[in-house]
Design a protein around this motif. Structure first.
Motif, PDB file in Angstrom:
ATOM      1  N   LEU A  20       0.831  -1.213   0.000  1.00 30.34           N
ATOM      2  CA  LEU A  20       0.000   0.000   0.000  1.00 30.34           C
ATOM      3  C   LEU A  20       0.862   1.258   0.000  1.00 30.34           C
ATOM      4  CD1 LEU A  20      -2.853  -0.991   2.497  1.00 30.34           C
ATOM      5  CD2 LEU A  20      -3.019  -0.674   0.016  1.00 30.34           C
ATOM      6  N   TYR A  21       1.955   1.189   0.766  1.00 29.35           N
ATOM      7  CA  TYR A  21       2.857   2.345   0.809  1.00 29.35           C
ATOM      8  C   TYR A  21       3.468   2.593  -0.566  1.00 29.35           C
ATOM      9  CZ  TYR A  21       6.819   5.323   1.983  1.00 29.35           C
ATOM     10  OH  TYR A  21       7.726   6.351   2.019  1.00 29.35           O
ATOM     11  N   GLY A  22       3.855   1.477  -1.216  1.00 28.85           N
ATOM     12  CA  GLY A  22       4.430   1.609  -2.557  1.00 28.85           C
ATOM     13  C   GLY A  22       3.435   2.192  -3.546  1.00 28.85           C
ATOM     14  N   ILE A  23       2.186   1.715  -3.451  1.00 27.77           N
ATOM     15  CA  ILE A  23       1.144   2.246  -4.340  1.00 27.77           C
ATOM     16  C   ILE A  23       0.903   3.728  -4.050  1.00 27.77           C
ATOM     17  CG2 ILE A  23      -1.314   2.124  -4.893  1.00 27.77           C
ATOM     18  CD1 ILE A  23      -1.151  -0.892  -4.425  1.00 27.77           C
ATOM     19  N   GLN A  24       0.859   4.049  -2.753  1.00 26.12           N
ATOM     20  CA  GLN A  24       0.650   5.448  -2.358  1.00 26.12           C
ATOM     21  C   GLN A  24       1.758   6.342  -2.903  1.00 26.12           C
ATOM     22  OE1 GLN A  24      -1.926   6.802  -0.707  1.00 26.12           O
ATOM     23  NE2 GLN A  24      -1.010   8.849  -0.855  1.00 26.12           N
ATOM     24  N   GLN A  25       2.996   5.839  -2.841  1.00 32.18           N
ATOM     25  CA  GLN A  25       4.118   6.622  -3.343  1.00 32.18           C
ATOM     26  C   GLN A  25       4.013   6.824  -4.851  1.00 32.18           C
ATOM     27  OE1 GLN A  25       5.094   7.950  -0.353  1.00 32.18           O
ATOM     28  NE2 GLN A  25       7.065   8.026  -1.407  1.00 32.18           N
ATOM     29  N   ARG A  26       3.594   5.757  -5.543  1.00 34.06           N
ATOM     30  CA  ARG A  26       3.427   5.859  -7.001  1.00 34.06           C
ATOM     31  C   ARG A  26       2.348   6.872  -7.339  1.00 34.06           C
ATOM     32  NH1 ARG A  26       2.463   0.013  -9.381  1.00 34.06           N
ATOM     33  NH2 ARG A  26       1.942   1.321 -11.174  1.00 34.06           N
ATOM     34  N   ARG A  68      -2.722   3.923 -14.744  1.00 33.24           N
ATOM     35  CA  ARG A  68      -3.747   3.515 -13.788  1.00 33.24           C
ATOM     36  C   ARG A  68      -3.747   4.402 -12.551  1.00 33.24           C
ATOM     37  NH1 ARG A  68      -1.597  -2.390 -12.346  1.00 33.24           N
ATOM     38  NH2 ARG A  68      -1.223  -2.312 -14.588  1.00 33.24           N
ATOM     39  N   GLU A  69      -2.602   5.106 -12.326  1.00 31.21           N
ATOM     40  CA  GLU A  69      -2.515   5.971 -11.152  1.00 31.21           C
ATOM     41  C   GLU A  69      -3.549   7.100 -11.181  1.00 31.21           C
ATOM     42  OE1 GLU A  69       1.561   4.113 -11.375  1.00 31.21           O
ATOM     43  OE2 GLU A  69       0.035   4.860 -12.774  1.00 31.21           O
ATOM     44  N   PHE A  70      -3.996   7.483 -12.362  1.00 30.98           N
ATOM     45  CA  PHE A  70      -4.978   8.573 -12.457  1.00 30.98           C
ATOM     46  C   PHE A  70      -6.268   8.175 -11.751  1.00 30.98           C
ATOM     47  CE2 PHE A  70      -8.355  11.077 -14.433  1.00 30.98           C
ATOM     48  CZ  PHE A  70      -7.813  12.348 -14.392  1.00 30.98           C
ATOM     49  N   ALA A  71      -6.784   7.002 -12.073  1.00 26.39           N
ATOM     50  CA  ALA A  71      -8.011   6.527 -11.428  1.00 26.39           C
ATOM     51  C   ALA A  71      -7.806   6.335  -9.927  1.00 26.39           C
ATOM     52  CB  ALA A  71      -8.475   5.230 -12.071  1.00 26.39           C
ATOM     53  N   TRP A  72      -6.623   5.798  -9.538  1.00 23.27           N
ATOM     54  CA  TRP A  72      -6.334   5.603  -8.119  1.00 23.27           C
ATOM     55  C   TRP A  72      -6.319   6.951  -7.380  1.00 23.27           C
ATOM     56  CZ3 TRP A  72      -1.532   1.851  -8.678  1.00 23.27           C
ATOM     57  CH2 TRP A  72      -2.003   0.613  -9.158  1.00 23.27           C
ATOM     58  N   LEU A  73      -5.720   7.935  -8.007  1.00 25.06           N
ATOM     59  CA  LEU A  73      -5.620   9.259  -7.388  1.00 25.06           C
ATOM     60  C   LEU A  73      -7.009   9.820  -7.100  1.00 25.06           C
ATOM     61  CD1 LEU A  73      -3.972  11.742  -6.511  1.00 25.06           C
ATOM     62  CD2 LEU A  73      -4.007  12.499  -8.910  1.00 25.06           C
ATOM     63  N   LEU A  74      -7.916   9.696  -8.051  1.00 22.15           N
ATOM     64  CA  LEU A  74      -9.258  10.231  -7.863  1.00 22.15           C
ATOM     65  C   LEU A  74     -10.018   9.477  -6.774  1.00 22.15           C
ATOM     66  CD1 LEU A  74     -10.403  10.952 -11.533  1.00 22.15           C
ATOM     67  CD2 LEU A  74      -9.395  12.520  -9.868  1.00 22.15           C
ATOM     68  N   ARG A  75      -9.709   8.160  -6.617  1.00 23.35           N
ATOM     69  CA  ARG A  75     -10.390   7.377  -5.581  1.00 23.35           C
ATOM     70  C   ARG A  75      -9.835   7.695  -4.187  1.00 23.35           C
ATOM     71  NH1 ARG A  75     -10.037   3.320  -9.694  1.00 23.35           N
ATOM     72  NH2 ARG A  75     -12.125   2.717 -10.452  1.00 23.35           N
ATOM     73  N   LEU A  76      -8.521   7.820  -4.099  1.00 21.75           N
ATOM     74  CA  LEU A  76      -7.905   8.059  -2.795  1.00 21.75           C
ATOM     75  C   LEU A  76      -8.046   9.503  -2.328  1.00 21.75           C
ATOM     76  CD1 LEU A  76      -4.629   5.943  -3.070  1.00 21.75           C
ATOM     77  CD2 LEU A  76      -6.720   5.406  -1.799  1.00 21.75           C
ATOM     78  N   GLN A  77      -8.171  10.426  -3.283  1.00 22.16           N
ATOM     79  CA  GLN A  77      -8.336  11.842  -2.933  1.00 22.16           C
ATOM     80  C   GLN A  77      -9.601  12.368  -3.635  1.00 22.16           C
ATOM     81  OE1 GLN A  77      -4.720  14.204  -3.198  1.00 22.16           O
ATOM     82  NE2 GLN A  77      -3.445  12.376  -2.940  1.00 22.16           N
ATOM     83  N   PRO A  78     -10.766  12.005  -3.153  1.00 25.61           N
ATOM     84  CA  PRO A  78     -12.026  12.315  -3.831  1.00 25.61           C
ATOM     85  C   PRO A  78     -12.290  13.812  -4.004  1.00 25.61           C
ATOM     86  CG  PRO A  78     -12.413  11.489  -1.601  1.00 25.61           C
ATOM     87  CD  PRO A  78     -10.977  11.242  -1.918  1.00 25.61           C
ATOM     88  N   GLN A  79     -11.639  14.639  -3.191  1.00 28.69           N
ATOM     89  CA  GLN A  79     -11.831  16.076  -3.364  1.00 28.69           C
ATOM     90  C   GLN A  79     -11.328  16.557  -4.724  1.00 28.69           C
ATOM     91  OE1 GLN A  79      -9.660  14.683  -1.355  1.00 28.69           O
ATOM     92  NE2 GLN A  79      -7.677  15.741  -1.399  1.00 28.69           N
ATOM     93  N   LEU A  80     -10.383  15.785  -5.311  1.00 27.42           N
ATOM     94  CA  LEU A  80      -9.863  16.145  -6.630  1.00 27.42           C
ATOM     95  C   LEU A  80     -10.793  15.682  -7.748  1.00 27.42           C
ATOM     96  CD1 LEU A  80      -6.064  15.266  -6.211  1.00 27.42           C
ATOM     97  CD2 LEU A  80      -7.182  17.493  -5.957  1.00 27.42           C
TER      98      LEU A  80
END
Length: 342
Positions: A20-26, A68-80
């Motif tokens: 999870l940390y690695g994914i978060q960093q990516r 794939r990080e784009f979709a992850w970013l929107l899920r983890l930071q929904p304000q964006l």
């Protein structure tokens, strides 16, 4: 060595946390990546666009790479992911995160249109037609039709009724919306100046003050002269003299004016030929600035009745015809001398 169940669980937890940390960093690294664009660009996000649609649009416009990080970013930071439709200005130094924050802010790109003092309604209509990102709705309308679109009686004269200024707008703003803003601003300015006017002026209505201001605007571009020019016209009106001002003649000539006025033009009747009519013309002849409105409302107290160009950008003012004729001859001599030197 015996591995207990508790150790297996702990190992799984550690590995999951590391993953999870690695994914978060990516994701964070991707969010801080600069956009792919090399110069400023406008990006339009249509209404109703979802997360996948946004990603596809950004990829199609070469703003970001497909990751794939784009979709992850929107899920983890929904304000964006709370992006709003509109047209936005993107710059090369912007990161993916900053892009999404901009789209979420709704701060659309601002455009500007400048209406110059002394210009006419037909000039404004041409400027609106040529300005970027304005939605045209007034093309080929008559003045009465335009007045109706502005919510005014069809017989309302529109010349002079729009305040010259720089107006900011967002993409898709209609031409009629901008004209309504300019009209409302002139109404406010005219009302304020009318309340501040000097007593004893030869105006019965704010419209007459506006007409005078438009003539002043066309006669001089020098702020220090506006009050003197106003005094000449006010003095002439109060003495029952005709205004005899060339800009009104030019306005009345319409498209037949080619850059010069002849003696025949001065003798040709029109509602705007102040060499023939008495008093003010029926409407303004241009969009006056606030400075000209103030000059019309508070002219200098002088005995001037005449003025002529001095050949240097200003004017020579006179209280009597003899002095005026002398100034006219001096101006013509200076013009001839300049022509000979060319």
């Amino acid at each position: 060595m015996k591995i207990t169940a508790s150790k297996i669980v702990l190992l799984i937890i550690v590995l999951a946390a590391a993953l999870l940390y690695g994914i978060q960093q990516r994701i964070e690294q991707f969010a801080d990546t600069r956009l792919m664009i090399e110069q400023e660009m406008l990006f339009t996000l249509p209404a109703g666009t979802g997360r996948v649609g946004l990603e596809n649009l950004l990829i199609k416009n070469n703003v970001i790479e497909r990751k794939r990080e784009f979709a992850w970013l929107l899920r983890l930071q929904p304000q964006l992911a709370e992006f709003k439709a509109g047209t936005y200005r993107l710059t090369p130094d912007m990161t993916v995160r900053q892009l999404l924050m901009l789209l979420a802010s709704g701060k659309e790109a601002q455009f500007s249109v400048r209406f110059v003092e002394g210009s006419r309604l037909r000039d404004w209509m041409l400027i609106l037609q040529q300005s970027e990102m304005i939605t045209p709705t007034l093309t080929a309308l008559s003045e009465s039709e335009l007045a109706s679109r502005l919510g005014l009686p069809a017989e309302t004269p529109l010349e002079g009724r729009f305040y010259p200024d720089t107006y900011l707008y967002t993409a898709g703003t209609s031409d009629v919306a901008l004209l309504k803003r300019a009209y409302a601003q002139m109404e406010r300015a005219l009302s304020e100046v009318w309340q501040q006017r000097m007593a004893g002026l030869p105006y019965q209505t704010p419209q007459q003050l506006l007409i005078m201001a438009s003539i002043i605007e066309k006669e001089t571009a020098l702020n220090e002269e506006r009050g003197k020019v106003a005094s000449v016209f006010v003095n002439r009106l109060q003495r029952g003299m005709r205004l005899q001002t060339d800009p009104t003649v030019i306005y009345g000539m319409g498209d037949s004016y080619t850059g010069t006025i002849t003696r025949q033009d001065l003798r040709t009747p029109s509602a705007y030929n102040t060499y023939i009519i008495s008093g003010l013309p029926p409407t303004p002849i241009a969009m006056p600035s606030r400075a000209s409105l103030l000059a019309a409302a508070n002219p200098e107290q002088t005995d001037y009745l005449y003025f002529v160009a001095d050949g240097k950008g200003g004017h020579v003012f006179s209280t009597n015809l003899d002095s005026h004729n002398t100034a006219v001859r001096a101006y013509r001599r200076a013009q001839r001398q300049q022509n000979e030197e060319r």
